[in-house]
Design an enzyme around this catalytic site. Structure first.
Site, mmCIF file in Angstrom:
data_model
loop_
_atom_site.group_PDB
_atom_site.id
_atom_site.type_symbol
_atom_site.label_atom_id
_atom_site.label_comp_id
_atom_site.label_asym_id
_atom_site.label_seq_id
_atom_site.Cartn_x
_atom_site.Cartn_y
_atom_site.Cartn_z
ATOM 1 N N SER A 256 6.248 -15.928 55.399
ATOM 2 C CA SER A 256 6.007 -16.338 56.616
ATOM 3 C C SER A 256 4.468 -16.276 56.915
ATOM 4 C CB SER A 256 6.968 -15.603 57.578
ATOM 5 O OG SER A 256 6.442 -14.320 57.514
ATOM 6 N N ASP A 257 4.152 -17.077 57.979
ATOM 7 C CA ASP A 257 2.774 -16.816 58.636
ATOM 8 C C ASP A 257 3.155 -15.414 59.324
ATOM 9 O OD1 ASP A 257 0.302 -16.647 59.301
ATOM 10 O OD2 ASP A 257 0.295 -18.732 60.075
ATOM 11 N N TRP A 258 1.995 -14.826 59.970
ATOM 12 C CA TRP A 258 2.072 -13.533 60.582
ATOM 13 C C TRP A 258 3.030 -13.563 61.685
ATOM 14 C CZ3 TRP A 258 0.667 -13.115 55.998
ATOM 15 C CH2 TRP A 258 0.139 -11.906 55.437
ATOM 16 N N TRP A 259 3.986 -12.722 61.604
ATOM 17 C CA TRP A 259 5.176 -12.960 62.841
ATOM 18 C C TRP A 259 5.916 -14.059 62.953
ATOM 19 C CZ3 TRP A 259 0.248 -10.673 63.945
ATOM 20 C CH2 TRP A 259 0.164 -9.096 63.667
ATOM 21 N N ALA A 260 5.777 -15.168 61.995
ATOM 22 C CA ALA A 260 6.320 -16.416 62.092
ATOM 23 C C ALA A 260 7.832 -16.486 61.524
ATOM 24 C CB ALA A 260 5.603 -17.348 61.488
#
Ligand SMILES: *[C@@H]1O[C@H](CO)[C@@H](O)[C@H](O)[C@H]1NC(C)=O
Ligand SMILES: *[C@@H]1O[C@H](CO)[C@@H](O)[C@H](O)[C@H]1NC(C)=O
Ligand SMILES: *[C@@H]1O[C@H](CO)[C@@H](O)[C@H](O)[C@H]1NC(C)=O
Ligand SMILES: *[C@@H]1O[C@H](CO)[C@@H](O)[C@H](O)[C@H]1NC(C)=O
Length: 731
Positions: A256-260
């Site tokens: 995932s992208d950061w916190w995605a």
């Protein structure tokens, strides 16, 4: 003759470097997915459920030592992942390479691959396992904040850049992360925006770089923040399972992208394999939660997620690691503690690549009266004007993530930025290279136009520098929220250019920009003899610029995007809406200008040289053997390139395909390019290969690549509009 006296030296260095990277450097140890899976399955089979979950679970943001860290399992380390696409983010004594957009502008596969390998050596030397790059989103909207990290408006060019970078990165034992899947073309509302595109557009435009990246062996793919067709990318079964893992046959892991990440059960069942950074980030607008870890183990125990899926998840991560594994040094890096190992110098000889690619990506847009290369014998005084020629008054690396913009622009801002170990400014580079007999006068003040004019009037040639910057949305620079507010020059750039050009009829404009700009207010000034476009060249910016200005490198860079006469000619702009439909379909960039016959100011693929080239004898051969494999060669072509000028130089031969009319495709599409060095007066043969996919369209009903029937035309261009040879063929 004098002109190229030292060019031979530079070329000699380049050819040594190029030989070293001509073959994939990974041949020594990068193993196949099959072998990697065999090893991974063996290791993972000995793990408990919790141990399998751990390798896909981030240990929490700012839990150090890297931007992202996984949790170790027996026989498998906690992986350390760090940005980013221009160098090791927040590390000292490491290099700042040319930006991604310059890889596009160089049209140079070898330097791009070498850039990937050199960057990865720095990651490995500091013990970082996973590079969060390359970024391969498309330049759809010219104001888009992160365009500078990517490779421009054409999917084939972006694919070529991406595949070379991945080969280079993984050849050094570092896992590459192809990002961001998908539709992440603007910064505004990026956490919530719903990108809507049809299936044809998805496949023929935005997915092309991902196809090539996966074929190059990319160990990881990062899903993006935004929604696609109403579903968050990191929650999308269609994107991750159907398209990426089934259609594209991706064997590595999706991060995932950061916190995605937005869910536990749905995310992992839809194909997400790793959640980053693994904490609930209190201030995150994505509302991040602790989705994996114990929540995932619980979900398996409840029966909402099968243990097989978790085994597959762990196997993918471990296999990506085995695939590129080489003896790794211990971690000697700390992202959160100002890099406690700052004195570990990992720069090696990497500045040679940065300087060479900086020079190779300078696009010469205008050169009247052959004012360039500089003829030093007839110059007494050069004026250098504008803050973009000098150092940042605040000093090196003084603002958060590359957001200092008061000196010369070497990169954009955001997570894709990195520190400068040192900076050779344009003023330094030109001063060092100029003969001692030449006097250099300068002012770095953009606002004192009277003084700028005075200094310009007094010189034989006046160089005026200006810039346009952009970056990621979490930092606002001069009121620009990531995406650019406008396409005009920053600070007082336009007025400065006009003041200098009014005062000196040998004015040379140098623009450092993240993307296209609006030149309409000054482009027709008769005293502007040359326009030089070096993009974002990294730490060696001044040297690589001087290489071109003084003729040590004959310019060969080409625009990786269209520069419009009127900014309203672009098909799309950053949208404030929460639903952004890509209604133009595949018609972005030059495809749109071609379709409506809109004349650009400078077209895609444009760039001047100090010599001239002619093309001859374009010839296409079709491979008659039937094949279903989309990567098989379907046609080959060759032509001769003759250097008809007086200086040695590189030509970028661009191969555009015109589909049969019945296929309803854009008027032409780039499907190949070759950078070829030809000595003055000599000829060289250039070859192209086109795969089944290169000549196909995505059939949305059959859900596969289909070669349309009818007559194709191959155009061999010097630019996308300057077509020199044509040949027709049917397949
Ligand atoms: C988005 O929806 C359109 C229209 O329903 C469909 O054609 C397309 O395949 C969908 N795209 C994705 C990426 O799911
Ligand atoms: C599980 O996820 C929820 C929702 O984000 C979160 O509140 C909770 O803390 C998580 N629990 C664990 C043990 O990770
Ligand atoms: C870089 O490393 C040298 C020693 O190799 C050290 O003296 C210097 O302080 C380091 N630079 C930074 C910015 O930490
Ligand atoms: C465009 O934005 C830049 C950067 O904020 C600013 O310096 C410049 O004045 C703006 N141009 C116009 C015409 O508003």
């Amino acid at each position: 003759m004098r002109l190229f006296a030292s060019a031979t030296g530079l070329l000699a260095i380049l050819s040594v470097l190029n030989t070293a990277t001509a073959a994939p450097t990974n041949s020594g140890f990068e193993i196949s997915w099959e072998e990697a899976y065999a090893k991974a399955e063996k290791l993972v089979s000995g793990w408990t459920l919790e141990q399998k979950v751990n390798v896909g679970t981030g240990s929490g943001n700012e839990q150090g030592p890297c931007e992202g860290n996984t949790i170790a399992s027996p026989g498998f380390p906690a992986l350390c992942m760090n940005d980013g696409p221009t160098g090791l983010r927040r590390a000292y004594n490491s290099s700042q390479f040319v930006a991604g957009i310059n890889c596009g502008a160089s049209f140079d596969r070898e330097l791009t691959r070498q850039r990937g390998a050199y960057m990865a050596q720095e990651f490995r030397d500091k013990g970082v396992n996973v590079m969060l790059g390359p970024g391969m989103n498309m330049l759809r909207v010219p104001r888009g904040g992160r365009n500078w990290e990517f490779a421009g408006e054409d999917p084939y060019l972006a694919a070529a850049v991406s595949e070379e970078l991945i080969h280079g990165i993984q050849s050094e034992g570092v896992i590459a992360t192809t990002k961001h899947l998908i539709g992440n073309e603007q910064e505004e509302n990026r956490y919530d925006v719903d990108t809507i595109m049809d299936d044809k557009t998805l496949h023929e435009m935005y997915l092309i770089p991902f196809y090539h990246s996966i074929e190059a062996g990319s160990g990881a793919v990062m899903c993006s923040y935004n929604k696609v067709n109403g579903t968050y990318a990191c929650d999308s079964d269609n994107l991750m399972n159907n398209i990426l893992k089934d259609q594209l046959d991706f064997k590595g892991f999706v991060m995932s992208d950061w916190w995605a990440t937005h869910s536990t059960v749905n995310g992992i069942n839809s194909g997400l394999d790793m959640t980053m950074p693994g904490d609930a980030n209190a201030d995150s607008v994505t509302g991040g939660g602790l989705w994996f870890g114990k929540n995932l183990t619980d979900a398996v125990e409840r029966g909402d997620v099968s243990e097989d899926r978790v085994t597959d998840m762990a196997t993918r991560i471990v296999a990506a690691w085995y695939k590129v594994y080489i003896d790794y040094p211990e971690l000697r890096f700390n992202y959160f503690d100002s890099d406690v190992h700052a004195d570990l110098n990992v720069q090696r000889n990497h500045k040679e690549n940065i300087r060479a690619q900086g020079a190779a990506s300078v696009v010469l847009l205008k050169n009247e009266d052959n004012i360039l290369p500089l003829k030093q014998d007839s110059i007494n005084k050069l004026a250098i004007i504008g803050s973009d020629a000098g150092p940042d008054p605040e000093g090196l690396n003084k603002c958060q993530d590359g957001s200092c913009s008061r000196g010369t622009l070497t990169q954009g801002w955001g997570s894709g930025s990195c520190y400068l170990p040192y900076l050779v400014t344009p003023l330094d580079g030109i001063t060092d290279r100029a003969d001692d007999s030449i006097e250099i006068t300068s002012t770095l003040d953009d606002w004192d136009l009277e003084n700028a004019a005075k200094i310009a009037a007094d010189a034989d040639i006046a160089f005026v520098f200006a810039k346009s910057d952009s970056g990621e949305m979490y930092i606002v620079v001069d009121d620009n929220p990531g995406d650019r507010n406008n396409l005009t020059l920053w600070y007082n750039g336009e007025n400065l250019i006009k003041a200098v050009a009014d005062a000196n009829d040998n004015t040379v404009v140098v623009i450092h920009s993240v993307g296209p700009i609006d030149m309409s207010s000054w482009i027709d000034h008769p005293n502007i003899k040359a326009i030089v476009w070096p993009g974002l060249p990294g730490q060696e910016t001044g040297n690589s610029l001087a290489d071109v200005l003084f003729g040590d490198y004959n310019p060969s860079g080409r625009l990786p995007y269209t520069i419009a006469k009127d900014i309203n000619d672009y098909v799309a702009d950053v949208s404030p809406d929460l639903e952004v439909e890509y209604t133009e379909g595949v018609y972005i960039g030059y495809r749109h200008f071609d379709k409506y016959n809109i004349e650009p100011l400078y077209e895609f693929g444009y760039g001047l040289s100090y010599t001239t080239f002619e093309f001859d004898k374009l010839n296409v051969k079709v491979n008659k053997k039937k094949t279903e494999k989309v990567t098989a060669t379907l046609a080959t072509a060759s032509l001769f390139v003759e250097n008809t000028g007086h200086l040695d130089g590189n030509e970028i031969v661009q191969a555009y395909i015109v589909y049969p009319e019945s296929a309803d495709q854009p008027p032409k599409q780039l499907r190949g390019f070759e950078k070829v060095f030809v000595e003055a007066g000599k000829k060289k043969k250039v070859n192209f290969e086109f795969t089944v996919r290169d000549l196909s369209i995505w059939d949305v009903v059959q859900q596969k690549w289909v070669v349309p029937s009818g007559e194709f035309t191959l155009l061999a261009g010097h630019t996308s509009l300057d077509i020199r040879q044509k040949a027709t063929f049917t397949v």
